[in-house]
Scaffold this motif. Structure first.
Motif, PDB file in Angstrom:
ATOM      1  N   GLU A 257      38.836  95.525 -23.233  1.00 41.72           N
ATOM      2  CA  GLU A 257      37.516  95.126 -23.734  1.00 41.72           C
ATOM      3  C   GLU A 257      37.624  94.490 -25.119  1.00 41.72           C
ATOM      4  O   GLU A 257      36.939  93.506 -25.410  1.00 41.72           O
ATOM      5  CB  GLU A 257      36.590  96.329 -23.773  1.00 41.72           C
ATOM      6  CG  GLU A 257      36.215  96.871 -22.402  1.00 41.72           C
ATOM      7  CD  GLU A 257      35.413  98.158 -22.479  1.00 41.72           C
ATOM      8  OE1 GLU A 257      34.820  98.541 -21.468  1.00 41.72           O
ATOM      9  OE2 GLU A 257      35.398  98.773 -23.577  1.00 41.72           O
ATOM     10  N   ALA A 258      38.475  95.074 -25.971  1.00 40.05           N
ATOM     11  CA  ALA A 258      38.661  94.496 -27.300  1.00 40.05           C
ATOM     12  C   ALA A 258      39.250  93.091 -27.210  1.00 40.05           C
ATOM     13  O   ALA A 258      38.838  92.181 -27.945  1.00 40.05           O
ATOM     14  CB  ALA A 258      39.569  95.405 -28.136  1.00 40.05           C
ATOM     15  N   TRP A 259      40.201  92.901 -26.326  1.00 40.75           N
ATOM     16  CA  TRP A 259      40.801  91.578 -26.176  1.00 40.75           C
ATOM     17  C   TRP A 259      39.806  90.577 -25.605  1.00 40.75           C
ATOM     18  O   TRP A 259      39.745  89.425 -26.044  1.00 40.75           O
ATOM     19  CB  TRP A 259      42.032  91.662 -25.287  1.00 40.75           C
ATOM     20  CG  TRP A 259      42.559  90.330 -24.856  1.00 40.75           C
ATOM     21  CD1 TRP A 259      42.587  89.821 -23.600  1.00 40.75           C
ATOM     22  CD2 TRP A 259      43.126  89.321 -25.697  1.00 40.75           C
ATOM     23  NE1 TRP A 259      43.126  88.567 -23.595  1.00 40.75           N
ATOM     24  CE2 TRP A 259      43.473  88.225 -24.880  1.00 40.75           C
ATOM     25  CE3 TRP A 259      43.370  89.231 -27.054  1.00 40.75           C
ATOM     26  CZ2 TRP A 259      44.049  87.075 -25.367  1.00 40.75           C
ATOM     27  CZ3 TRP A 259      43.951  88.075 -27.563  1.00 40.75           C
ATOM     28  CH2 TRP A 259      44.275  87.019 -26.729  1.00 40.75           C
ATOM     29  N   ARG A 260      38.993  91.004 -24.647  1.00 43.01           N
ATOM     30  CA  ARG A 260      37.999  90.107 -24.062  1.00 43.01           C
ATOM     31  C   ARG A 260      36.963  89.674 -25.103  1.00 43.01           C
ATOM     32  O   ARG A 260      36.508  88.525 -25.098  1.00 43.01           O
ATOM     33  CB  ARG A 260      37.318  90.806 -22.890  1.00 43.01           C
ATOM     34  CG  ARG A 260      36.345  89.912 -22.131  1.00 43.01           C
ATOM     35  CD  ARG A 260      35.914  90.533 -20.817  1.00 43.01           C
ATOM     36  NE  ARG A 260      35.304  91.845 -20.990  1.00 43.01           N
ATOM     37  CZ  ARG A 260      35.870  92.995 -20.624  1.00 43.01           C
ATOM     38  NH1 ARG A 260      37.075  92.985 -20.070  1.00 43.01           N
ATOM     39  NH2 ARG A 260      35.261  94.139 -20.797  1.00 43.01           N
ATOM     40  N   ASP A 261      36.617  90.558 -26.005  1.00 46.98           N
ATOM     41  CA  ASP A 261      35.637  90.217 -27.032  1.00 46.98           C
ATOM     42  C   ASP A 261      36.251  89.367 -28.141  1.00 46.98           C
ATOM     43  O   ASP A 261      35.583  88.516 -28.724  1.00 46.98           O
ATOM     44  CB  ASP A 261      35.046  91.503 -27.623  1.00 46.98           C
ATOM     45  CG  ASP A 261      33.898  91.221 -28.562  1.00 46.98           C
ATOM     46  OD1 ASP A 261      32.890  90.649 -28.126  1.00 46.98           O
ATOM     47  OD2 ASP A 261      34.013  91.561 -29.764  1.00 46.98           O
ATOM     48  N   ALA A 262      37.529  89.598 -28.460  1.00 48.19           N
ATOM     49  CA  ALA A 262      38.154  88.901 -29.590  1.00 48.19           C
ATOM     50  C   ALA A 262      38.819  87.593 -29.205  1.00 48.19           C
ATOM     51  O   ALA A 262      39.052  86.739 -30.065  1.00 48.19           O
ATOM     52  CB  ALA A 262      39.195  89.819 -30.246  1.00 48.19           C
ATOM     53  N   ARG A 263      39.129  87.405 -27.941  1.00 51.74           N
ATOM     54  CA  ARG A 263      39.914  86.238 -27.513  1.00 51.74           C
ATOM     55  C   ARG A 263      39.314  84.895 -27.925  1.00 51.74           C
ATOM     56  O   ARG A 263      40.048  84.018 -28.394  1.00 51.74           O
ATOM     57  CB  ARG A 263      40.093  86.285 -25.995  1.00 51.74           C
ATOM     58  CG  ARG A 263      40.930  85.148 -25.430  1.00 51.74           C
ATOM     59  CD  ARG A 263      41.138  85.348 -23.948  1.00 51.74           C
ATOM     60  NE  ARG A 263      39.853  85.485 -23.257  1.00 51.74           N
ATOM     61  CZ  ARG A 263      39.739  85.833 -21.969  1.00 51.74           C
ATOM     62  NH1 ARG A 263      40.822  86.093 -21.258  1.00 51.74           N
ATOM     63  NH2 ARG A 263      38.543  85.923 -21.418  1.00 51.74           N
ATOM     64  N   PRO A 264      37.974  84.665 -27.818  1.00 52.42           N
ATOM     65  CA  PRO A 264      37.459  83.343 -28.199  1.00 52.42           C
ATOM     66  C   PRO A 264      37.665  82.990 -29.665  1.00 52.42           C
ATOM     67  O   PRO A 264      37.639  81.806 -30.014  1.00 52.42           O
ATOM     68  CB  PRO A 264      35.958  83.445 -27.862  1.00 52.42           C
ATOM     69  CG  PRO A 264      35.856  84.540 -26.851  1.00 52.42           C
ATOM     70  CD  PRO A 264      36.913  85.509 -27.229  1.00 52.42           C
ATOM     71  N   GLN A 265      37.875  83.999 -30.532  1.00 54.49           N
ATOM     72  CA  GLN A 265      37.981  83.730 -31.959  1.00 54.49           C
ATOM     73  C   GLN A 265      39.405  83.829 -32.498  1.00 54.49           C
ATOM     74  O   GLN A 265      39.611  83.653 -33.697  1.00 54.49           O
ATOM     75  CB  GLN A 265      37.103  84.730 -32.735  1.00 54.49           C
ATOM     76  CG  GLN A 265      35.604  84.624 -32.445  1.00 54.49           C
ATOM     77  CD  GLN A 265      35.035  83.319 -32.929  1.00 54.49           C
ATOM     78  OE1 GLN A 265      34.737  82.431 -32.134  1.00 54.49           O
ATOM     79  NE2 GLN A 265      34.891  83.188 -34.236  1.00 54.49           N
ATOM     80  N   VAL A 266      40.373  84.109 -31.647  1.00 53.23           N
ATOM     81  CA  VAL A 266      41.735  84.332 -32.142  1.00 53.23           C
ATOM     82  C   VAL A 266      42.304  83.065 -32.771  1.00 53.23           C
ATOM     83  O   VAL A 266      42.899  83.114 -33.868  1.00 53.23           O
ATOM     84  CB  VAL A 266      42.637  84.840 -30.990  1.00 53.23           C
ATOM     85  CG1 VAL A 266      44.100  84.814 -31.412  1.00 53.23           C
ATOM     86  CG2 VAL A 266      42.239  86.251 -30.599  1.00 53.23           C
TER      87      VAL A 266
END
Length: 464
Positions: A257-266
């Motif tokens: 869930e953390a990766w799914r939420d953060a992926r667009p901004q990495v």
């Protein structure tokens, strides 16, 4: 004392300059008797006063409706549940704490005491005042790891540690994965590339071309190690920012869930950190440029001094600017902003609180690195002791430490990164949230997002 709205004494005290019960002709409609009429006594309290008065200590208000010119009666004694009247006059009588009357049977006596008396108008279950007494504002709502109000330094540090403790599976899983992948790449680069370059640089019989190739290889390998470490730091920061933001609301979050939420901004976060590094390096280079120019043209000790002073001054400017941009990372991740907008948001949030933000982040960095060093240093000495050169080779920097040293010290670095990543990222995110609470009342939005009932509603007490 003249009565004013909001400050009326019990029973409505008369105006200044008049006695109770005394009134003039204007106050008595229909009377137009001269003041010097026979039988009129200026000192007489008034024709409507009875000749038989109770003793001075037992005066009570009339029970009938107040006539013109008379003071209204005092309020009736409080009903059940509003304090317990004392059994007798005692301390609530004349001179007693908080009593309004002047006698044992008056308002300060057995009937009721004043609001400040030990038993006067006590609230239900309270003591000495309306309710339980004013003990300060109620505690703020705390749906997650921090209370929803402006935070202190200890609360920010405790929030970062509480996030590690409450979400240890997710936090340590992210930190361990990032640290292991980063350290494996770094160890391979150091063992395969940097070690051979170091051998060529330490060989006194090496030719000039060999030294040049070794230096170029070392610089390239060091740059790759730096980029790999930077990528690992960016990934850990992005994922842990999401975890910390969920921890503030008290909501569980998994690594996926953390990766799914953060992926667009990495990618934007990587560009932001790279841009900040380029700005810092550029400022230092500009500061050192005058000294370098003088050293090339004239030389001498003055050029060295000018270079050192330029680097120190540029370092101060770079530190000041980097601190202003220090909250850009959580602003970019949590507000889904672009790079420039995130830097602008950080500047606005830090404005007026530069020293506070700088001090908290410096303290968190020191604590994280001290704790990590406690783990890393024993592993480093153990690696040196088990390698070919021993501890003396580590101290003299002349031994061939080899793969044994790199692997064992790499294990220590992984454990240290598992500590530093969550603390530094958590403190930065909580400091960003704290600044927004102070400036933008973010606690109201956080409370609504966390499902706190009645928080911020009209008439509700903040923090309830």
């Amino acid at each position: 004392m003249n009565d004013t709205p909001g400050w009326a004494t019990p029973g409505s005290a008369p105006s200044d300059g008049q006695r109770p019960g005394a009134s003039g002709p204007a106050d008595r409609p229909g009377t137009d008797q001269p003041a010097d009429r026979p039988g009129a006594d200026p000192a007489d309290p008034g024709a409507k006063w009875s000749k038989e008065q109770p003793p001075p200590g037992q005066r009570s208000a009339p029970t009938g409706p107040a006539g013109p010119g008379q003071a209204p009666p005092p309020p009736p004694p409080p009903g059940p549940g509003w304090g317990t009247p004392p059994p007798g006059g005692g301390p609530q009588g004349p001179g007693g704490p908080g009593g309004w009357g002047t006698g044992p049977a008056g308002p300060g006596g057995p009937g009721h005491g004043g609001p400040g008396g030990p038993r006067g108008y006590g609230g239900p279950g309270g003591y000495g005042g309306w309710g339980a007494g004013w003990g300060g504002p109620p505690p703020a709502a705390k749906p997650g790891v921090i209370p929803l109000r402006p935070l202190g330094i200890g609360e920010i540090l405790d929030g970062a540690v509480s996030t590690m403790r409450s979400y240890w599976r997710t936090v340590l899983g992210i930190s361990l994965t990032v640290a292991v992948v980063t350290e494996i790449i770094v160890v391979l680069l150091q063992g395969l590339v940097l070690d051979s370059s170091t051998d060529a640089l330490s060989d006194p019989s090496a030719t000039l071309s060999e030294l040049g190739d070794a230096m170029a290889s070392t610089m390239i390998s060091s740059g790759v190690v730096f980029v790999v470490s930077l990528v690992g730091t960016v990934m850990a920061t992005a994922l842990l920012t999401t975890v910390t933001s969920r921890a503030v609301l008290g909501r569980p979050v998994t690594t996926s869930e953390a990766w799914r939420d953060a992926r667009p901004q990495v990618l934007r976060l990587f560009g932001l950190i790279l841009l900040l590094l380029l700005i810092a390096v550029g400022i230092v280079a500009v500061g050192a440029l005058p000294g370098i120019v003088v050293a090339v043209t004239a030389g001498g000790g003055a050029a060295v001094a000018l270079t050192v002073l330029g680097i120190l001054g540029a370092g101060v400017v770079a530190a000041w600017l980097m601190n202003r941009f220090s909250l850009a990372s959580p602003a970019l991740m949590l507000e889904k902003q672009g790079i420039v907008k995130a830097m602008s948001r950080s500047t606005k949030l830090v404005q007026g609180s530069w020293w506070r933000v700088f001090g908290i982040q410096l303290l968190a960095t020191i604590i994280a690195n001290v704790v990590a060093s406690i783990v890393v240093i024993p592993f480093t000495f153990l690696a040196a002791a088990l390698s070919g050169g021993g501890v003396s080779g580590l101290v003299d920097a002349g031994g061939d430490l080899g793969w044994t040293f790199l692997i064992i010290s790499g294990v220590g670095s992984v454990i240290g990164s598992m500590i530093t990543f969550p603390i530094t990222a958590g403190v930065t995110v909580l400091l960003y949230i704290d600044q927004r609470i102070r400036r933008e009342a973010l606690d109201l939005e956080l409370a609504r997002a966390a499902g706190v009932q009645g928080y911020g509603a009209p008439g509700a007490t903040p923090g309830s």
